[in-house]
Design a protein around this motif. Structure first.
Motif, short mmCIF file in Angstrom:
data_model
loop_
_atom_site.label_atom_id
_atom_site.label_comp_id
_atom_site.label_asym_id
_atom_site.label_seq_id
_atom_site.Cartn_x
_atom_site.Cartn_y
_atom_site.Cartn_z
N MET A 47 -1.19 2.66 -16.16
CA MET A 47 -1.48 1.91 -14.95
C MET A 47 -1.99 0.52 -15.30
O MET A 47 -2.71 0.34 -16.27
CB MET A 47 -2.54 2.65 -14.12
CG MET A 47 -2.81 2.00 -12.78
SD MET A 47 -4.28 2.72 -12.01
CE MET A 47 -3.81 4.45 -12.06
N VAL A 93 -10.05 2.70 -10.20
CA VAL A 93 -9.43 3.83 -9.53
C VAL A 93 -10.11 5.12 -9.97
O VAL A 93 -10.30 5.36 -11.16
CB VAL A 93 -7.92 3.90 -9.86
CG1 VAL A 93 -7.29 5.12 -9.21
CG2 VAL A 93 -7.24 2.63 -9.40
N LEU A 135 -9.69 8.92 -10.00
CA LEU A 135 -8.83 10.09 -9.84
C LEU A 135 -9.11 11.06 -10.99
O LEU A 135 -9.44 10.64 -12.10
CB LEU A 135 -7.34 9.70 -9.89
CG LEU A 135 -6.74 8.95 -8.71
CD1 LEU A 135 -5.35 8.47 -9.07
CD2 LEU A 135 -6.71 9.83 -7.46
N LEU A 137 0.01 9.53 -11.93
CA LEU A 137 0.23 8.23 -11.30
C LEU A 137 0.86 7.27 -12.29
O LEU A 137 1.85 6.60 -11.96
CB LEU A 137 -1.10 7.68 -10.79
CG LEU A 137 -1.05 6.24 -10.25
CD1 LEU A 137 -0.13 6.13 -9.06
CD2 LEU A 137 -2.46 5.77 -9.90
N LEU A 146 -1.72 13.83 -5.39
CA LEU A 146 -1.84 12.39 -5.59
C LEU A 146 -1.59 11.64 -4.29
O LEU A 146 -2.38 10.77 -3.89
CB LEU A 146 -0.85 11.93 -6.66
CG LEU A 146 -0.77 10.43 -6.92
CD1 LEU A 146 -2.12 9.89 -7.38
CD2 LEU A 146 0.30 10.13 -7.96
N THR A 147 -0.51 11.95 -3.60
CA THR A 147 -0.18 11.21 -2.38
C THR A 147 -1.17 11.50 -1.26
O THR A 147 -1.47 10.62 -0.45
CB THR A 147 1.25 11.53 -1.92
OG1 THR A 147 1.41 12.95 -1.78
CG2 THR A 147 2.28 11.00 -2.92
N VAL A 188 -4.11 9.32 -1.95
CA VAL A 188 -3.80 7.94 -1.61
C VAL A 188 -3.96 7.72 -0.10
O VAL A 188 -4.62 6.76 0.34
CB VAL A 188 -2.36 7.58 -2.04
CG1 VAL A 188 -1.94 6.22 -1.48
CG2 VAL A 188 -2.25 7.57 -3.56
N ARG A 191 -4.32 -1.30 -4.65
CA ARG A 191 -3.89 0.06 -4.97
C ARG A 191 -2.36 0.12 -4.94
O ARG A 191 -1.76 1.04 -4.45
CB ARG A 191 -4.48 1.06 -3.97
CG ARG A 191 -5.99 1.20 -4.02
CD ARG A 191 -6.44 1.91 -5.27
NE ARG A 191 -7.87 2.20 -5.25
CZ ARG A 191 -8.79 1.50 -5.89
NH1 ARG A 191 -8.43 0.44 -6.63
NH2 ARG A 191 -10.07 1.82 -5.83
N ASP A 235 0.02 0.54 -7.24
CA ASP A 235 0.72 1.63 -7.90
C ASP A 235 0.68 2.90 -7.04
O ASP A 235 1.68 3.58 -6.87
CB ASP A 235 0.10 1.92 -9.27
CG ASP A 235 0.57 0.95 -10.34
OD1 ASP A 235 1.47 0.13 -10.04
OD2 ASP A 235 0.04 1.00 -11.46
N GLN A 236 -0.51 3.20 -6.52
CA GLN A 236 -0.64 4.38 -5.66
C GLN A 236 0.25 4.25 -4.42
O GLN A 236 0.93 5.21 -4.03
CB GLN A 236 -2.10 4.57 -5.22
CG GLN A 236 -3.03 4.98 -6.34
CD GLN A 236 -3.70 3.79 -6.99
OE1 GLN A 236 -3.07 2.74 -7.20
NE2 GLN A 236 -4.97 3.94 -7.31
N ALA A 252 3.44 6.68 -3.55
CA ALA A 252 3.41 7.47 -2.31
C ALA A 252 4.60 7.14 -1.42
O ALA A 252 5.21 8.03 -0.81
CB ALA A 252 2.10 7.22 -1.57
#
Length: 208
Positions: free
Chosen positions: A1, A21, A23, A31, A72-73, A76, A113, A115-116, A120
């Motif tokens: 990332m 971030v 997580l 991710l 993950l999604t 997000v 955010r 990348d997230q 998603a």
């Protein structure tokens, strides 16, 4: 990332603040891999290696690659919705003030955010039907925030658009698209980008 995402805008603790971030390691690894290689191009073994786990160790927490994607999604969307709700709670009472707050929140989220947001959005296609339906419900909740504010603005006379729902979709699409092109080393600062895109959003709803 890209660690440059770990930026700060606004006061610590506010919806404008973006720190590192947060997580769980398996989701952070997923991710990274999904953003670089896509869901289909990523193996569970690669995610485990990035997370510093054995494959059985990863399966102990997430029983499948699909479970990683869904977790993950969901994380997000929950962060996005939480920031939007906090932005609205701090906004003034008028539709114009509430509109500016939620649009600014969306813009900043898709900057910091990205990348997230990218994973998603693009990997919704990779979700199984039930998981996709749950994700879409969260996405629709965010869209309703925008739509309801615009409709209230039209009713109060603050917004003049004859097409409030279409304007709402256009504004949301513009904010989501920021994740595709925003770069921290670009010519404009985040605050300047927010102000410029807010002007475009206000124009879309016919703000007076």
């Amino acid at each position: 990332m890209d660690t440059r995402e770990d930026q700060v805008s606004g006061d610590a603790g506010s919806w404008r603040h973006y720190g590192p971030v947060s997580l769980p390691k398996p989701l952070a690894a997923a991710l990274d891999a999904f953003a670089e290689r896509g869901y289909d191009g990523t193996s569970i073994r690669e995610v485990a290696a990035r997370a510093g786990l054995s494959v059985p160790g990863l399966y102990h927490h997430y029983p499948s690659k699909q479970a990683l994607l869904v977790s993950l999604t969901t994380a997000v969307m929950n962060e996005l919705l939480d920031r939007s709700r906090r932005a609205l709670s701090e906004a003034g009472p008028t539709p114009s003030e509430r509109f500016d707050a939620v649009v600014e929140s969306l813009l900043r989220f898709h900057m910091f955010r990205r990348d997230q947001a990218f994973v998603a959005s693009t990997e919704m296609r990779s979700m199984e039907p039930e998981s996709r339906e749950a994700y879409v419900a969260l996405r629709d909740e965010q869209q309703r925030m925008i739509d309801e504010i615009i409709e209230a603005g039209v009713e109060s006379g603050e917004f003049t658009t004859p097409f409030p729902r279409d304007a709402g979709r256009a504004v949301a699409t513009m904010c989501i698209g920021v994740a595709d092109w925003y770069r921290p080393d670009g010519m404009l600062t985040p605050d300047e980008l927010v102000e410029r895109n807010l002007a475009i959003a206000r124009s879309a709803v016919g703000a007076l």
